[in-house]
Write a protein that holds these residues in place. Structure first.
Motif, PDB file in Angstrom:
ATOM      1  N   SER A 127       0.839  -1.199   0.000  1.00 55.39           N
ATOM      2  CA  SER A 127       0.000   0.000   0.000  1.00 55.39           C
ATOM      3  C   SER A 127       0.873   1.247   0.000  1.00 55.39           C
ATOM      4  CB  SER A 127      -0.943   0.001   1.207  1.00 55.39           C
ATOM      5  OG  SER A 127      -1.847   1.096   1.136  1.00 55.39           O
ATOM      6  N   TYR A 173      -3.983   2.910  -8.338  1.00 57.71           N
ATOM      7  CA  TYR A 173      -5.323   2.327  -8.181  1.00 57.71           C
ATOM      8  C   TYR A 173      -6.399   3.354  -8.513  1.00 57.71           C
ATOM      9  CZ  TYR A 173      -9.392   0.055  -6.189  1.00 57.71           C
ATOM     10  OH  TYR A 173     -10.642  -0.496  -6.029  1.00 57.71           O
ATOM     11  N   VAL A 219      -6.044 -11.762   2.524  1.00 59.68           N
ATOM     12  CA  VAL A 219      -5.626 -10.614   1.715  1.00 59.68           C
ATOM     13  C   VAL A 219      -4.154 -10.291   1.957  1.00 59.68           C
ATOM     14  CG1 VAL A 219      -7.840  -9.511   1.348  1.00 59.68           C
ATOM     15  CG2 VAL A 219      -6.615  -9.073   3.460  1.00 59.68           C
ATOM     16  N   GLY A 255      -4.995  -8.938  -6.734  1.00 56.71           N
ATOM     17  CA  GLY A 255      -6.050  -9.522  -5.930  1.00 56.71           C
ATOM     18  C   GLY A 255      -5.582 -10.089  -4.615  1.00 56.71           C
ATOM     19  N   ASN A 256      -6.300 -11.089  -4.124  1.00 55.85           N
ATOM     20  CA  ASN A 256      -6.092 -11.600  -2.770  1.00 55.85           C
ATOM     21  C   ASN A 256      -4.810 -12.400  -2.580  1.00 55.85           C
ATOM     22  OD1 ASN A 256      -8.476 -10.403  -2.140  1.00 55.85           O
ATOM     23  ND2 ASN A 256      -9.623 -12.290  -1.774  1.00 55.85           N
ATOM     24  N   THR A 310      -2.045 -11.021  -3.171  1.00 61.24           N
ATOM     25  CA  THR A 310      -1.062  -9.958  -2.979  1.00 61.24           C
ATOM     26  C   THR A 310      -1.319  -9.223  -1.665  1.00 61.24           C
ATOM     27  OG1 THR A 310      -2.380  -8.201  -4.036  1.00 61.24           O
ATOM     28  CG2 THR A 310      -1.033  -9.588  -5.474  1.00 61.24           C
ATOM     29  N   SER A 349      -2.480  -6.167  -0.095  1.00 58.60           N
ATOM     30  CA  SER A 349      -3.472  -5.287  -0.704  1.00 58.60           C
ATOM     31  C   SER A 349      -3.072  -3.823  -0.683  1.00 58.60           C
ATOM     32  CB  SER A 349      -4.812  -5.445   0.023  1.00 58.60           C
ATOM     33  OG  SER A 349      -5.764  -4.516  -0.466  1.00 58.60           O
ATOM     34  N   TYR A 351     -10.643  -2.137   4.744  1.00 55.23           N
ATOM     35  CA  TYR A 351     -11.583  -2.345   3.651  1.00 55.23           C
ATOM     36  C   TYR A 351     -12.372  -1.042   3.503  1.00 55.23           C
ATOM     37  CZ  TYR A 351     -13.767  -5.809   0.578  1.00 55.23           C
ATOM     38  OH  TYR A 351     -14.153  -6.551  -0.515  1.00 55.23           O
ATOM     39  N   SER A 400     -12.078  -5.485  -2.493  1.00 53.98           N
ATOM     40  CA  SER A 400     -11.301  -6.663  -2.893  1.00 53.98           C
ATOM     41  C   SER A 400     -11.376  -6.902  -4.400  1.00 53.98           C
ATOM     42  CB  SER A 400     -11.813  -7.899  -2.144  1.00 53.98           C
ATOM     43  OG  SER A 400     -11.159  -9.059  -2.600  1.00 53.98           O
ATOM     44  N   ASN A 417      -9.557  -4.147  -6.230  1.00 59.09           N
ATOM     45  CA  ASN A 417      -8.111  -4.354  -6.159  1.00 59.09           C
ATOM     46  C   ASN A 417      -7.653  -5.362  -7.204  1.00 59.09           C
ATOM     47  OD1 ASN A 417      -5.439  -4.381  -5.056  1.00 59.09           O
ATOM     48  ND2 ASN A 417      -5.974  -6.174  -3.846  1.00 59.09           N
ATOM     49  N   SER A 418      -8.370  -6.461  -7.322  1.00 60.35           N
ATOM     50  CA  SER A 418      -7.998  -7.502  -8.274  1.00 60.35           C
ATOM     51  C   SER A 418      -8.169  -7.040  -9.718  1.00 60.35           C
ATOM     52  CB  SER A 418      -8.845  -8.751  -8.023  1.00 60.35           C
ATOM     53  OG  SER A 418      -8.493  -9.788  -8.910  1.00 60.35           O
TER      54      SER A 418
END
Length: 578
Positions: free
Chosen positions: A105, A113, A510, A536-537, A539, A541, A547, A553, A556-557
């Motif tokens: 992050s 993102y 996650v 995605g999950n 990685t 996040s 959240y 989720s 993100n993917s």
């Protein structure tokens, strides 16, 4: 609509560089058929060959099982709804919610993102994917003290109802819709569960019924939620002749001279060597169903028993990447959702019940310790933190009175309908008095009664002096909008009383590979592993350990799969960003 490409059949190929020891050759290999489908579609749109491999018999993974919502800041549908959003506002919100930058992050990944999310939505719309704004489905921390930039009307999107018949024979690969046979949108759920409480809920139910019936009259097979999202992305994939191999398990990466050049895929009793000229995208989810990994990495107690994740969520991608030197982070984190264990030992998500008036959560000592209405991932984190500090948080107990039981759904049961099996099996505890209930649950009766008495004073005033329940916009969204003065606070005072143990369940882990803003997987020294992307999950996040809103989720993917496709195509002489 039919495709000339059978999703079950491999297409043999030769590497343009002259190698002939490959069983199949493509440009962009995508492992996992949830949000990774976006990457495959984008690669194909950029003129690259793509292949998707999925180990189950269905296409969609956990995304297909879900509500199918994407949290996309500054998305192009917001202005239509009269809402003003910006990248700066979204980044300020992430800064307050997620906190300081960390692995997975970083500021660069957050900016990527937010900026690429809008581009991705526009791309999918050009490909025929139809979205609707989840108006009113608030960002999860909007209105919470100390958090700026949240939007009470929400930044989340979901797909319109989709006729699965458009997929022709491919529709058999779709997972059943989370809404079953109803054409029910995810954003309508919080309202429709109050069917007995308001005309607004009744009007919503009428719209859902009309939408569902209209589809049937037109001989459509309407699906919503994750099934609609997957179906609407799958349709242009089929049109672009992108093969999707089901029942094809990813086994390992193929690395040559330090570069990922392909993968081993087990299919129909054979292990195939699949060449990926542009790169491999791992988008195969986390390890929620892997007992060994849960016991090693997850916050404890946890062995995966409480998860509701996709059955194929067994950590294949994460383990392979770790074998090849990928850096990892936040492996102890998951998309936590308070969960109950039903009499048949099946875990059931327990989300809306806890935020309604007339309900509290107490620990093993009979004391409240957090705001019961917070977002589900936050609730799970708070349960674990309390357990780590006191040993009394897992399990906790949800306590309600008969008024709550008569008004609201509970573990899938309609208001006022309490299955006798629940009481006989001990799943649901019952007491004519709070003292009786405490005895049935093994809780200190004096503490429980004192806790309820204090809570009832807050409920009467409409202000939770201990944990500020009902202040946030999302808390109100999940509460009872017909209840005043606080949609989340109501007294627990009408016998008989009920309680059920709740656990920090989840819908997926996650934590995993650390990636940069281009979705490239980094090694333990912080350098990109050539040819390897992830999203995605599997990685760490971009949302960190939080959240921020519904669909974080899947967003993100999907977004980082889109970014990966752009980057991989740009690294080849034939790649262009169109």
């Amino acid at each position: 609509m039919e495709s000339s490409v059978d999703p079950r059949e491999p297409v043999e190929g030769l590497d343009r560089m002259g190698m002939t020891d490959w069983d199949h050759v493509t440009d962009f290999l995508v492992v996992g058929s949830g949000g990774g489908l976006v990457g495959a579609l984008r690669a194909a749109a950029l003129g690259r060959q793509a292949l998707v491999v999925e180990k189950s018999e269905f296409i969609g993974g956990s995304t297909g099982m879900s509500g199918g919502v994407l949290w996309i800041p500054a998305n192009p549908l917001l202005p239509r709804a009269g809402m003003a959003d910006s990248a700066e506002q979204a980044l300020a919100y992430l800064a307050d919610v997620v906190g300081e930058p960390e692995a997975g992050s970083t500021l660069a990944r957050r900016r990527a993102y937010v900026s690429s999310g809008c581009d991705m939505v526009e791309f999918l719309r050009r490909e025929g994917v139809a979205f609707r704004h989840c108006d009113g489905y608030s960002d999860y921390y909007a209105g919470v003290r100390g958090v700026d930039g949240g939007m009470a009307r929400g930044r989340s999107l979901e797909c319109t109802a989709y006729d699965a018949n458009r997929l022709g024979p491919w529709q058999r690969f779709l997972r059943p819709s989370a809404a079953g046979d109803l054409a029910l949108f995810t954003a309508e759920v919080a309202t429709i569960v109050l069917l007995r409480r308001s005309r607004r809920a009744l009007a919503t139910a009428v719209r859902v019924a009309a939408r569902t019936a209209g589809g049937r009259l037109r001989r459509q097979k309407l699906v919503t939620n994750g099934a609609s999202l997957i179906g609407q992305i799958l349709e242009p994939l089929i049109e672009r002749n992108v093969p999707v191999w089901t029942e094809s398990a990813f086994e390992d990466l193929i690395v040559e001279d330090g570069q990922v050049t392909g993968a081993l895929v087990h299919r129909r009793g054979r292990t195939l060597r699949v060449r990926a000229r542009d790169g491999v995208l791992l988008a195969a989810g986390g390890f929620a169903r892997n007992k060994e990994m849960r016991e090693k990495f997850s916050r404890q107690p946890n062995d995966g028993t409480w998860t509701s994740a996709n059955p194929g969520d067994t950590g294949d991608a994460v383990r392979a990447a770790m074998r090849h030197g990928a850096a990892t982070a936040t492996l102890d984190e998951a998309i936590w959702i308070p969960t109950v264990i039903m009499p048949d030992s099946r875990p059931a998500l327990f989300n809306g019940e806890r935020g309604k008036p007339g309900a509290i959560i107490v620990d093993a000592k009979g004391r409240r310790y957090f705001n019961e209405s917070v977002a589900y991932m936050e609730a799970g984190r708070l349960m674990y933190r309390h357990h780590e500090e006191t040993g009394a948080g897992v399990p906790s107990w949800l306590v309600i009175d008969s008024r709550h039981r008569s008004r609201y759904m509970f573990a899938g049961s309609m208001p006022g309908r309490t299955p006798e099996e629940w009481l006989l099996s001990g799943f649901l505890k019952r007491g004519e008095t709070l003292e009786d209930l405490a005895t049935a649950c093994g809780l200190p009766s004096a503490e429980l009664t004192a806790t309820v008495a204090r809570f009832n004073r807050f409920a009467a005033a409409g202000v939770d002096e201990d944990f500020q329940r009902g202040e946030g916009a999302h808390e109100c969204y999940q509460g009872d909008f017909t209840h005043r003065p606080n949609p989340c606070l109501g007294p627990i005072d009408k016998p008989p009383f009920f309680a059920v143990p709740i656990y920090p369940g989840d819908v997926g882990t996650v934590g995993g590979m650390v990636c940069d803003e281009r979705a490239r997987v980094l090694d333990i020294d912080g350098h990109p592993i050539p040819g390897l992307y992830a999203a995605g999950n599997c990685t760490a996040s971009v949302m960190g350990r939080t959240y921020p809103g519904a669909g974080a989720s899947i967003g993100n993917s999907a977004v980082f799969s889109y970014i990966a496709a752009n980057d991989s195509a740009s690294q080849t002489s034939g790649g262009t960003h169109g």
